[in-house]
Design a protein around this motif. Structure first.
Motif, PDB file in Angstrom:
ATOM      1  N   ILE A 130     -19.544   7.716  -5.656  1.00 46.81           N
ATOM      2  CA  ILE A 130     -18.976   6.535  -5.795  1.00 46.81           C
ATOM      3  C   ILE A 130     -17.875   6.589  -4.577  1.00 46.81           C
ATOM      4  O   ILE A 130     -16.780   7.368  -4.885  1.00 46.81           O
ATOM      5  CB  ILE A 130     -18.761   5.942  -6.935  1.00 46.81           C
ATOM      6  N   LEU A 131     -17.974   5.787  -3.541  1.00 44.27           N
ATOM      7  CA  LEU A 131     -16.884   5.525  -2.640  1.00 44.27           C
ATOM      8  C   LEU A 131     -16.043   4.228  -2.923  1.00 44.27           C
ATOM      9  O   LEU A 131     -16.782   3.358  -3.178  1.00 44.27           O
ATOM     10  CB  LEU A 131     -17.225   5.648  -1.282  1.00 44.27           C
ATOM     11  N   LYS A 132     -14.728   4.273  -3.109  1.00 37.71           N
ATOM     12  CA  LYS A 132     -13.919   3.130  -3.472  1.00 37.71           C
ATOM     13  C   LYS A 132     -12.949   2.920  -2.154  1.00 37.71           C
ATOM     14  O   LYS A 132     -11.590   3.290  -2.673  1.00 37.71           O
ATOM     15  CB  LYS A 132     -13.490   3.222  -4.611  1.00 37.71           C
ATOM     16  N   PRO A 133     -13.303   2.384  -0.899  1.00 34.31           N
ATOM     17  CA  PRO A 133     -12.365   2.017   0.055  1.00 34.31           C
ATOM     18  C   PRO A 133     -11.313   0.844  -0.495  1.00 34.31           C
ATOM     19  O   PRO A 133     -11.886  -0.002  -1.374  1.00 34.31           O
ATOM     20  CB  PRO A 133     -13.088   1.600   1.244  1.00 34.31           C
ATOM     21  N   GLU A 134     -10.047   0.812  -0.084  1.00 34.79           N
ATOM     22  CA  GLU A 134      -9.258  -0.258  -0.425  1.00 34.79           C
ATOM     23  C   GLU A 134      -8.867  -0.937   0.869  1.00 34.79           C
ATOM     24  O   GLU A 134      -8.428  -0.236   1.902  1.00 34.79           O
ATOM     25  CB  GLU A 134      -7.738   0.520  -1.245  1.00 34.79           C
ATOM     26  N   GLY A 135      -8.331  -1.893   0.572  1.00 37.00           N
ATOM     27  CA  GLY A 135      -7.646  -3.100   1.608  1.00 37.00           C
ATOM     28  C   GLY A 135      -8.656  -3.458   2.831  1.00 37.00           C
ATOM     29  O   GLY A 135      -9.753  -4.149   2.505  1.00 37.00           O
ATOM     30  N   ARG A 136      -8.358  -3.076   3.969  1.00 43.30           N
ATOM     31  CA  ARG A 136      -9.178  -3.644   4.999  1.00 43.30           C
ATOM     32  C   ARG A 136     -10.374  -2.476   5.436  1.00 43.30           C
ATOM     33  O   ARG A 136      -9.680  -1.518   5.896  1.00 43.30           O
ATOM     34  CB  ARG A 136      -8.287  -4.171   6.238  1.00 43.30           C
ATOM     35  N   LEU A 137     -11.518  -3.073   5.699  1.00 49.14           N
ATOM     36  CA  LEU A 137     -12.553  -2.093   6.141  1.00 49.14           C
ATOM     37  C   LEU A 137     -12.821  -2.675   7.706  1.00 49.14           C
ATOM     38  O   LEU A 137     -13.659  -3.444   7.965  1.00 49.14           O
ATOM     39  CB  LEU A 137     -13.840  -2.192   5.367  1.00 49.14           C
ATOM     40  N   ASP A 196     -18.158   1.223  -3.732  1.00 50.20           N
ATOM     41  CA  ASP A 196     -17.473   0.016  -4.361  1.00 50.20           C
ATOM     42  C   ASP A 196     -16.685  -0.627  -3.565  1.00 50.20           C
ATOM     43  O   ASP A 196     -15.468  -0.351  -3.359  1.00 50.20           O
ATOM     44  CB  ASP A 196     -16.932   0.836  -5.907  1.00 50.20           C
ATOM     45  N   LEU A 197     -16.829  -1.991  -3.260  1.00 56.42           N
ATOM     46  CA  LEU A 197     -16.171  -2.558  -2.279  1.00 56.42           C
ATOM     47  C   LEU A 197     -15.096  -3.695  -3.059  1.00 56.42           C
ATOM     48  O   LEU A 197     -14.414  -4.582  -2.343  1.00 56.42           O
ATOM     49  CB  LEU A 197     -17.011  -3.669  -1.300  1.00 56.42           C
ATOM     50  N   SER A 198     -14.822  -3.397  -4.536  1.00 59.48           N
ATOM     51  CA  SER A 198     -13.978  -4.380  -5.048  1.00 59.48           C
ATOM     52  C   SER A 198     -12.379  -4.390  -4.749  1.00 59.48           C
ATOM     53  O   SER A 198     -11.714  -5.120  -5.091  1.00 59.48           O
ATOM     54  CB  SER A 198     -14.117  -4.146  -6.639  1.00 59.48           C
ATOM     55  N   GLY A 199     -12.164  -3.475  -3.923  1.00 60.45           N
ATOM     56  CA  GLY A 199     -10.770  -2.992  -3.598  1.00 60.45           C
ATOM     57  C   GLY A 199     -10.680  -3.613  -1.993  1.00 60.45           C
ATOM     58  O   GLY A 199      -9.666  -3.417  -1.403  1.00 60.45           O
ATOM     59  N   VAL A 200     -11.656  -4.094  -1.547  1.00 58.21           N
ATOM     60  CA  VAL A 200     -11.627  -4.395   0.086  1.00 58.21           C
ATOM     61  C   VAL A 200     -11.462  -5.882   0.115  1.00 58.21           C
ATOM     62  O   VAL A 200     -12.332  -6.652  -0.474  1.00 58.21           O
ATOM     63  CB  VAL A 200     -13.121  -4.040   0.865  1.00 58.21           C
ATOM     64  N   GLU A 201     -10.322  -6.308   0.738  1.00 60.22           N
ATOM     65  CA  GLU A 201     -10.107  -7.563   0.837  1.00 60.22           C
ATOM     66  C   GLU A 201     -10.564  -8.038   2.227  1.00 60.22           C
ATOM     67  O   GLU A 201     -10.830  -9.629   2.308  1.00 60.22           O
ATOM     68  CB  GLU A 201      -8.700  -7.955   0.851  1.00 60.22           C
TER      69      GLU A 201
END
Length: 107
Positions: free
Chosen positions: A10-17, A43-48
């Motif tokens: 599971i990858l979980k990027p944060e902020g802006r992709l 997991d894009l839940s932290g991507v705005e």
């Protein structure tokens, strides 16, 4: 990067992709596949926010995992991400799941 059930990573990027973050996603997926695992959930839940560079990184990761006999699935996308996927018709290729657990429900 977190190990999930059934050998899924599971990858979980944060902020802006975007163009700044996209190379990191590509490198992370390549590293996972190089380690012998090819089932990835992002997991894009932290991507705005996501732009074309971010989409390109996800498509690149999808191609990399599929060439290795696996798959890349996305989960937890917000409305902006879903809208971009819809406008680009990429939701047909990168189906957004509500959660990582649902994305790989067959794990």
């Amino acid at each position: 990067m977190v190990d999930g059930p059934g050998g899924i990573v599971i990858l979980k990027p944060e902020g802006r992709l975007n163009m700044v973050a996209a190379p990191g996603i590509r490198e992370a997926v390549a590293s996972i596949v190089d380690s012998g695992r090819a089932r990835v959930a992002v997991d894009l839940s932290g991507v705005e926010f996501i732009d074309s560079s971010g989409l390109g990184a996800l498509i690149s990761g999808l191609k990399t995992t599929r060439q290795a006999g696996g798959d890349l699935r996305i989960a937890g996308a917000n409305e902006q991400v879903k809208l971009v996927l819809s406008l680009t018709n990429l939701e047909r290729v990168l189906t957004p799941y509500d959660s990582v657990e649902i994305a790989y429900g067959d794990a």
